[in-house]
Design a protein around this motif. Sequence first.
Motif, PDB file in Angstrom:
ATOM      1  N   ASP A 197     -24.563  -8.314  -9.329  1.00 23.52           N
ATOM      2  CA  ASP A 197     -23.657  -8.328 -10.479  1.00 23.52           C
ATOM      3  C   ASP A 197     -22.183  -8.276 -10.108  1.00 23.52           C
ATOM      4  N   GLY A 198     -21.860  -7.905  -8.877  1.00 26.03           N
ATOM      5  CA  GLY A 198     -20.452  -7.848  -8.513  1.00 26.03           C
ATOM      6  C   GLY A 198     -20.172  -6.959  -7.323  1.00 26.03           C
ATOM      7  N   TYR A 199     -18.887  -6.724  -7.112  1.00 24.78           N
ATOM      8  CA  TYR A 199     -18.371  -5.891  -6.022  1.00 24.78           C
ATOM      9  C   TYR A 199     -17.664  -4.697  -6.645  1.00 24.78           C
ATOM     10  N   TYR A 200     -17.768  -3.534  -5.989  1.00 27.25           N
ATOM     11  CA  TYR A 200     -17.299  -2.301  -6.602  1.00 27.25           C
ATOM     12  C   TYR A 200     -16.483  -1.456  -5.630  1.00 27.25           C
ATOM     13  N   LEU A 201     -15.430  -0.868  -6.150  1.00 26.12           N
ATOM     14  CA  LEU A 201     -14.685   0.181  -5.455  1.00 26.12           C
ATOM     15  C   LEU A 201     -14.918   1.442  -6.271  1.00 26.12           C
ATOM     16  N   THR A 202     -15.565   2.424  -5.661  1.00 21.52           N
ATOM     17  CA  THR A 202     -15.980   3.623  -6.373  1.00 21.52           C
ATOM     18  C   THR A 202     -15.439   4.868  -5.692  1.00 21.52           C
ATOM     19  N   PHE A 231     -17.581   3.075   3.423  1.00 23.54           N
ATOM     20  CA  PHE A 231     -16.814   4.119   2.764  1.00 23.54           C
ATOM     21  C   PHE A 231     -15.591   4.408   3.615  1.00 23.54           C
ATOM     22  N   PHE A 232     -14.578   4.975   2.978  1.00 24.73           N
ATOM     23  CA  PHE A 232     -13.340   5.331   3.655  1.00 24.73           C
ATOM     24  C   PHE A 232     -12.650   6.427   2.860  1.00 24.73           C
ATOM     25  N   TYR A 233     -11.602   6.968   3.446  1.00 19.66           N
ATOM     26  CA  TYR A 233     -10.866   8.056   2.804  1.00 19.66           C
ATOM     27  C   TYR A 233      -9.417   7.654   2.547  1.00 19.66           C
ATOM     28  N   VAL A 234      -8.916   8.078   1.389  1.00 18.81           N
ATOM     29  CA  VAL A 234      -7.499   7.977   1.038  1.00 18.81           C
ATOM     30  C   VAL A 234      -7.110   9.335   0.484  1.00 18.81           C
ATOM     31  N   ASN A 235      -6.127   9.959   1.105  1.00 21.61           N
ATOM     32  CA  ASN A 235      -5.686  11.298   0.698  1.00 21.61           C
ATOM     33  C   ASN A 235      -6.850  12.277   0.586  1.00 21.61           C
ATOM     34  N   LYS A 236      -7.739  12.232   1.578  1.00 21.70           N
ATOM     35  CA  LYS A 236      -8.898  13.132   1.684  1.00 21.70           C
ATOM     36  C   LYS A 236      -9.933  12.931   0.587  1.00 21.70           C
ATOM     37  N   LYS A 237      -9.839  11.835  -0.145  1.00 25.72           N
ATOM     38  CA  LYS A 237     -10.823  11.506  -1.173  1.00 25.72           C
ATOM     39  C   LYS A 237     -11.653  10.316  -0.679  1.00 25.72           C
ATOM     40  N   LYS A 238     -12.955  10.407  -0.845  1.00 29.26           N
ATOM     41  CA  LYS A 238     -13.872   9.382  -0.354  1.00 29.26           C
ATOM     42  C   LYS A 238     -14.031   8.254  -1.385  1.00 29.26           C
ATOM     43  N   TYR A 239     -14.013   7.015  -0.877  1.00 22.98           N
ATOM     44  CA  TYR A 239     -14.220   5.815  -1.695  1.00 22.98           C
ATOM     45  C   TYR A 239     -15.301   4.966  -1.048  1.00 22.98           C
ATOM     46  N   TRP A 240     -16.068   4.270  -1.874  1.00 20.97           N
ATOM     47  CA  TRP A 240     -17.091   3.354  -1.398  1.00 20.97           C
ATOM     48  C   TRP A 240     -16.784   1.946  -1.876  1.00 20.97           C
ATOM     49  N   ILE A 241     -17.031   0.989  -1.008  1.00 15.73           N
ATOM     50  CA  ILE A 241     -17.038  -0.421  -1.400  1.00 15.73           C
ATOM     51  C   ILE A 241     -18.482  -0.860  -1.275  1.00 15.73           C
ATOM     52  N   SER A 242     -19.012  -1.386  -2.364  1.00 15.07           N
ATOM     53  CA  SER A 242     -20.407  -1.824  -2.389  1.00 15.07           C
ATOM     54  C   SER A 242     -20.511  -3.097  -3.211  1.00 15.07           C
ATOM     55  N   ASN A 243     -21.674  -3.704  -3.165  1.00 14.83           N
ATOM     56  CA  ASN A 243     -21.900  -4.905  -3.969  1.00 14.83           C
ATOM     57  C   ASN A 243     -23.376  -5.043  -4.286  1.00 14.83           C
ATOM     58  N   ASN A 244     -23.637  -5.831  -5.327  1.00 12.46           N
ATOM     59  CA  ASN A 244     -24.996  -6.217  -5.699  1.00 12.46           C
ATOM     60  C   ASN A 244     -24.908  -7.566  -6.395  1.00 12.46           C
TER      61      ASN A 244
END
Length: 79
Positions: free
Chosen positions: A32-37, A17-30
Amino acid sequence: MKYDEFAQLISQGFECFFYVNKKKYWISNNEDGYYLTPERQDGAFAYQEFMTGDELVRNARIDGKTLKEWWPQISDSFL
């Protein structure tokens, strides 16, 4: 961490996970694919889905910018 190292880790299945403009984002995968959430807002659960980590690194966008363009801010999450 340098951006190229980050991109390589994501292509190999690294989740974070990381932050952009104080908003949290996750990079994950399974399987079925890879996700930016992004962090949930008002119960909405929006995400970007990609077939591979390389595709995510190249094509994911946050407010119209690539992860590479955001890297100076994202990299602060990995200090």
